[in-house]
Write a protein that holds these residues in place. Structure first.
Motif, PDB file in Angstrom:
ATOM      1  N   UNK A 114       0.978  -1.259  -0.044  1.00  0.00           N
ATOM      2  CA  UNK A 114       0.034   0.030  -0.073  1.00  0.00           C
ATOM      3  C   UNK A 114       0.881   1.158  -0.151  1.00  0.00           C
ATOM      4  N   UNK A 115       0.846   2.083  -0.956  1.00  0.00           N
ATOM      5  CA  UNK A 115       1.658   3.221  -1.130  1.00  0.00           C
ATOM      6  C   UNK A 115       0.881   4.609  -1.065  1.00  0.00           C
ATOM      7  N   UNK A 116      -0.003   4.562  -0.488  1.00  0.00           N
ATOM      8  CA  UNK A 116      -0.882   5.746  -0.249  1.00  0.00           C
ATOM      9  C   UNK A 116      -0.188   6.599   0.810  1.00  0.00           C
ATOM     10  N   UNK A 117      -0.202   8.004   0.858  1.00  0.00           N
ATOM     11  CA  UNK A 117       0.323   8.745   1.760  1.00  0.00           C
ATOM     12  C   UNK A 117      -0.611   9.040   2.966  1.00  0.00           C
ATOM     13  N   UNK A 118      -1.692   8.298   2.919  1.00  0.00           N
ATOM     14  CA  UNK A 118      -2.664   8.415   3.967  1.00  0.00           C
ATOM     15  C   UNK A 118      -1.907   7.794   5.258  1.00  0.00           C
ATOM     16  N   UNK A 119      -2.299   8.160   6.385  1.00  0.00           N
ATOM     17  CA  UNK A 119      -1.785   7.444   7.697  1.00  0.00           C
ATOM     18  C   UNK A 119      -2.325   6.182   7.783  1.00  0.00           C
ATOM     19  N   UNK A 120      -1.469   5.000   8.107  1.00  0.00           N
ATOM     20  CA  UNK A 120      -1.768   3.902   8.028  1.00  0.00           C
ATOM     21  C   UNK A 120      -2.973   3.604   8.995  1.00  0.00           C
ATOM     22  N   UNK A 121      -3.990   2.892   8.616  1.00  0.00           N
ATOM     23  CA  UNK A 121      -5.204   2.738   8.927  1.00  0.00           C
ATOM     24  C   UNK A 121      -6.453   3.545   8.470  1.00  0.00           C
ATOM     25  N   UNK A 122      -6.241   4.801   7.878  1.00  0.00           N
ATOM     26  CA  UNK A 122      -7.043   5.230   7.209  1.00  0.00           C
ATOM     27  C   UNK A 122      -7.158   4.889   5.671  1.00  0.00           C
ATOM     28  N   UNK A 123      -8.322   4.115   5.444  1.00  0.00           N
ATOM     29  CA  UNK A 123      -8.424   3.483   4.258  1.00  0.00           C
ATOM     30  C   UNK A 123      -8.909   4.322   3.154  1.00  0.00           C
ATOM     31  N   UNK A 124      -8.284   4.501   2.076  1.00  0.00           N
ATOM     32  CA  UNK A 124      -8.869   5.444   1.044  1.00  0.00           C
ATOM     33  C   UNK A 124      -9.551   4.607  -0.060  1.00  0.00           C
ATOM     34  N   UNK A 125     -10.146   5.185  -0.976  1.00  0.00           N
ATOM     35  CA  UNK A 125     -10.635   4.360  -2.154  1.00  0.00           C
ATOM     36  C   UNK A 125     -10.040   3.425  -2.760  1.00  0.00           C
TER      37      UNK A 125
END
Length: 187
Positions: A10-21
């Motif tokens: 998972x390469x999203x820049x979101x904080x781990x645990x914050x599930x994006x689309x």
């Protein structure tokens, strides 16, 4: 029964645990892994991945990595299937994924590791969401070229409609495709 092991990167820049689309769509696809398959999820944003320094022409070889970089290497080698869970950022993948891929160059030069040989024939998947499928193609092309360089098996990517939080949950076509994305469905 199968001995397949999926590594979801998972390469999203979101904080781990914050599930994006994108991660939501990947988790939907993962609910339907082939019977007997196992999986590991690693969030690049939650790892302390070392900076990559291109020293190929100075050193020739690289030392074995340590810390989270070693953890990522070990997980990569243990997987039969690599799944890039990557939102589209400025028509490409996030910088954390680029850093991970840059490390492949070093890992090919760790004495005795045989990284390139060990990557051969692993399956490579890509899951993303964005507002426009056509604009994701350059990102998919880049990942496909990386896979082909190491003689890995590129799989057709999974795309869904992204945008505002929860947008993917309204994309019935992407959800239906996710249910069969990895092949045989769990009973």
């Amino acid at each position: 029964m199968t001995d397949r092991h999926f590594l979801f990167i998972v390469s999203s820049a979101r904080v781990p645990g914050a599930v994006g689309n994108t991660e939501w769509l990947a988790r939907e696809a993962a609910r339907h892994l082939p019977d007997g398959a196992t999986s590991t999820w690693l969030h690049l944003n939650g790892l302390d991945l070392a900076d990559f320094e291109d020293r190929r022409h100075d050193m020739g070889t690289y030392p074995m990595p340590s810390g989270d970089t070693q953890r990522l290497l070990d997980a990569t080698l243990a997987a039969t299937d690599l799944v890039f869970v990557t939102p589209l950022y400025w028509y490409s993948f996030p910088n954390r994924l680029k850093r991970y891929l840059d490390h492949w160059s070093a890992w090919m030069r760790v004495e005795g590791l045989a990284f390139k040989d060990r990557m051969r024939d692993k399956r490579v998947w890509a899951i993303t969401t964005s507002g426009d499928r056509a604009r994701t193609q350059p990102m998919f092309d880049s990942l496909k070229l990386c896979a082909e360089f190491l003689a890995m098996q590129w799989q057709p990517p999974l795309w869904g409609l992204g945008g505002a939080p929860g947008a993917i949950e309204k994309d019935a076509a992407a959800i239906a495709t996710a249910a069969n994305y990895f092949g045989a469905r769990r009973a």
